[in-house]
Design an enzyme around this catalytic site. Structure first.
Site, PDB file in Angstrom:
ATOM      1  N   GLY A  69       0.872  -1.148  -0.025  1.00 55.81           N
ATOM      2  CA  GLY A  69      -0.073  -0.169   0.036  1.00 55.81           C
ATOM      3  C   GLY A  69       0.837   1.216   0.070  1.00 55.81           C
ATOM      4  N   THR A  70       1.841   1.374   0.901  1.00 53.03           N
ATOM      5  CA  THR A  70       2.570   2.496   0.785  1.00 53.03           C
ATOM      6  C   THR A  70       3.166   2.802  -0.555  1.00 53.03           C
ATOM      7  OG1 THR A  70       3.048   1.916   3.221  1.00 53.03           O
ATOM      8  CG2 THR A  70       4.786   3.604   2.144  1.00 53.03           C
ATOM      9  N   ASN A 146      -8.929   3.548   7.606  1.00 49.93           N
ATOM     10  CA  ASN A 146      -8.133   2.402   8.380  1.00 49.93           C
ATOM     11  C   ASN A 146      -8.681   2.349  10.027  1.00 49.93           C
ATOM     12  OD1 ASN A 146      -6.458   4.516   7.796  1.00 49.93           O
ATOM     13  ND2 ASN A 146      -5.189   3.779   9.253  1.00 49.93           N
ATOM     14  N   GLN A 174      -7.941  -0.604   2.635  1.00 48.73           N
ATOM     15  CA  GLN A 174      -8.721  -1.405   3.678  1.00 48.73           C
ATOM     16  C   GLN A 174      -9.892  -2.012   3.203  1.00 48.73           C
ATOM     17  OE1 GLN A 174      -8.226  -1.906   7.002  1.00 48.73           O
ATOM     18  NE2 GLN A 174      -6.229  -0.883   7.085  1.00 48.73           N
ATOM     19  N   SER A 194      -2.951  -3.655  -0.813  1.00 46.94           N
ATOM     20  CA  SER A 194      -2.158  -4.201  -0.368  1.00 46.94           C
ATOM     21  C   SER A 194      -2.584  -5.747   0.348  1.00 46.94           C
ATOM     22  CB  SER A 194      -1.667  -3.475   1.028  1.00 46.94           C
ATOM     23  OG  SER A 194      -0.679  -4.170   1.916  1.00 46.94           O
ATOM     24  N   HIS A 196      -1.548  -7.853   2.299  1.00 46.30           N
ATOM     25  CA  HIS A 196      -1.589  -8.386   3.760  1.00 46.30           C
ATOM     26  C   HIS A 196      -2.865  -7.858   4.484  1.00 46.30           C
ATOM     27  CE1 HIS A 196      -0.238  -5.029   6.241  1.00 46.30           C
ATOM     28  NE2 HIS A 196       0.185  -4.401   5.320  1.00 46.30           N
ATOM     29  N   THR A 232      12.724  -7.314 -10.546  1.00 51.53           N
ATOM     30  CA  THR A 232      12.125  -8.798 -11.005  1.00 51.53           C
ATOM     31  C   THR A 232      11.096  -8.969  -9.924  1.00 51.53           C
ATOM     32  OG1 THR A 232      14.347  -9.398 -11.405  1.00 51.53           O
ATOM     33  CG2 THR A 232      12.932 -10.955 -11.062  1.00 51.53           C
ATOM     34  N   CYS A 319       0.292   5.124  15.028  1.00 48.13           N
ATOM     35  CA  CYS A 319       1.499   5.963  14.587  1.00 48.13           C
ATOM     36  C   CYS A 319       1.753   7.005  15.773  1.00 48.13           C
ATOM     37  CB  CYS A 319       1.171   6.817  13.399  1.00 48.13           C
ATOM     38  SG  CYS A 319       0.947   5.888  12.003  1.00 48.13           S
TER      39      CYS A 319
HETATM   40  N1  PLP Z   1      -3.056   2.886   3.309  1.00 47.05           N
HETATM   41  C1  PLP Z   1      -3.902   2.396   4.289  1.00 47.05           C
HETATM   42  C2  PLP Z   1      -5.582   2.903   4.481  1.00 47.05           C
HETATM   43  C3  PLP Z   1      -3.708   1.444   5.198  1.00 47.05           C
HETATM   44  O1  PLP Z   1      -4.627   0.968   6.283  1.00 47.05           O
HETATM   45  C4  PLP Z   1      -2.319   0.981   5.103  1.00 47.05           C
HETATM   46  C5  PLP Z   1      -1.841   0.029   6.217  1.00 47.05           C
HETATM   47  O2  PLP Z   1      -2.061   0.066   7.519  1.00 47.05           O
HETATM   48  C6  PLP Z   1      -1.374   1.459   4.162  1.00 47.05           C
HETATM   49  C7  PLP Z   1      -1.861   2.459   3.257  1.00 47.05           C
HETATM   50  C8  PLP Z   1      -0.030   0.958   4.042  1.00 47.05           C
HETATM   51  O3  PLP Z   1      -0.167  -0.390   3.439  1.00 47.05           O
HETATM   52  P1  PLP Z   1       1.254  -1.394   3.543  1.00 47.05           P
HETATM   53  O4  PLP Z   1       1.435  -1.868   4.899  1.00 47.05           O
HETATM   54  O5  PLP Z   1       0.984  -2.414   2.612  1.00 47.05           O
HETATM   55  O6  PLP Z   1       2.426  -0.606   3.237  1.00 47.05           O
END
Ligand code: PLP
Length: 371
Positions: A69-70, A146, A174, A194, A196, A232, A319
């Site tokens: 996600g990031t 989230n 999410q 994402s 996971h 890759t 955070c």
């Molecule tokens: N965006 C949202 C809304 C999230 O909840 C999260 C993870 O908690 C992320 C982005 C970041 O995702 P990742 O952990 O795959 O980098």
């Protein structure tokens, strides 16, 4: 133990795990190599891309694999250089992957507007209408929050962006695998996901980029990911992600039903035990995501007391956890002061049982009684 922090991460789907194993042990060829040993690997990659695309009604060539996600969020924001004189609009309640990407591009001269939300965490479309202008290149609003689970009216927001000549991105980290998504019907130009968060492994995700969208490559190098994100591909994780997403999409309706029931059981048990709490978020929310603020409680202390009992939840403000600060989301929805510090997020997932909802609620009530 009871794991009730599925918004943070989820347990790997067993079939997804089995599906990825051959690509680690036997079929380890580089998908870009021309010889026959890599043919099945290349096919697995192609299949996975098509299966993932199908789940969100996209085309296979609109799916770009990333590390999660990031990275997807960063790509969507950083693909618009040069930023000078440009404007991006997002919301006050985005994940820090978005907020900190905004801070970075602001340093390069881009202006960013942060839309406020109402008390349910919803971005009202009128608010966007008032802020959007002819310098706006991109509007980005998360599909689901989230911390409080609120589902945003992205179809309306995307429509407003398009009427004003801007692109629309959504952080759907999410939401993917949990609620139905049709990128075409919803008017989405870019979407971050994402693995996971939907029972796939960590470190894998994707960015959907609508065909014809003008965005720069994220990483320069080889020709992988249609020349847009070199490196890759992690075939094993990608195969597992396709399996997990398919499984989640197939069982989405029944899973949501179970999760909404678990929410009710959890909340009723708390109420019956005399806990004074407010539920945060909107009626339309991600199944299983429960954010509550408990009067006079300390969310951080509660998390640690539950940890000692083998129960894992979150404050929903990971955070800020060290300083027990009130999160930017809880501030944005104006939770009353006497409740705000006692905010926790309980997020049930497909591996939870209804019984877990009772166990977590009674444990919370017991800790509060004995504080
Ligand atoms: N965006 C949202 C809304 C999230 O909840 C999260 C993870 O908690 C992320 C982005 C970041 O995702 P990742 O952990 O795959 O980098």
């Amino acid at each position: 133990m009871v794991y009730a922090d599925n918004a943070a991460t989820t347990k790997l789907d067993r079939n997804a795990f089995e599906a990825m194993k051959p690509y680690l042990l036997q079929e380890y060829g580089n998908p870009s190599s021309p010889y026959s040993f890599s043919r099945s690997v290349r096919k697995a990659l192609k299949d996975a891309r098509a299966r993932i695309a199908f789940c969100i009604h996209a085309l296979p060539e609109e799916i770009y694999f990333t590390s999660g996600g990031t990275e997807s969020d960063n790509w969507a924001f950083k693909g618009f250089m040069p930023y000078k004189k440009k404007n991006i609009i997002t919301s006050q309640i985005e994940h820090h992957a978005i907020l900190n990407a905004c801070a970075a591009i602001e340093r390069f001269g881009c202006s960013v507007n942060y839309l406020p939300v109402d008390k349910y965490g919803i971005i009202q479309p009128d608010v966007l209408v008032n802020v959007i202008n002819d310098r706006t290149e991109l509007v980005s609003v998360m599909l689901a929050n989230n911390e409080i689970g609120t589902i945003e009216p992205v179809t309306e927001l995307a429509g407003i962006a398009h009427e004003n000549g801007a692109l629309f991105h959504t952080d759907a980290v999410q939401a993917v695998g949990h609620i139905p998504i049709d990128v075409n019907a919803m008017g989405i130009d870019m979407l971050s996901a994402s693995g996971h968060k939907f029972n796939a492994p960590k470190g894998i995700g994707f960015l959907y980029i609508k065909k014809g969208t003008n965005i720069s490559p994220y990483a320069d190098g080889g020709a992988q990911e249609f020349g847009m994100r070199a490196g890759t591909e992690n075939v094993a994780l990608i195969v597992a992600m396709a399996h997990a997403l398919e499984a989640n999409c197939k069982n989405m309706e029944s899973a949501a039903e179970r999760l909404y029931r678990m929410e009710q059981i959890f909340l009723c048990t708390l109420t019956e035990a005399g806990v004074d709490y407010l539920r945060n978020g909107a009626d339309k929310h991600i199944p299983g995501n429960i954010s509550i603020s408990i009067k006079g409680a300390n969310g951080e202390a509660l998390l640690h007391r539950l940890d000692l009992k083998g129960i894992y939840i979150s404050t929903g403000a990971a955070c800020d956890s060290i300083n027990t600060k009130i999160s930017h989301v809880i501030k944005a929805i104006n939770v009353p002061k006497e409740y705000a510090k006692g905010t926790i997020r309980v997020s049930f997932g497909v591996y939870n049982e209804e019984y877990d909802a009772v166990v977590v609620a009674l444990a919370i009530a017991g800790i509060l009684r004995n504080k």
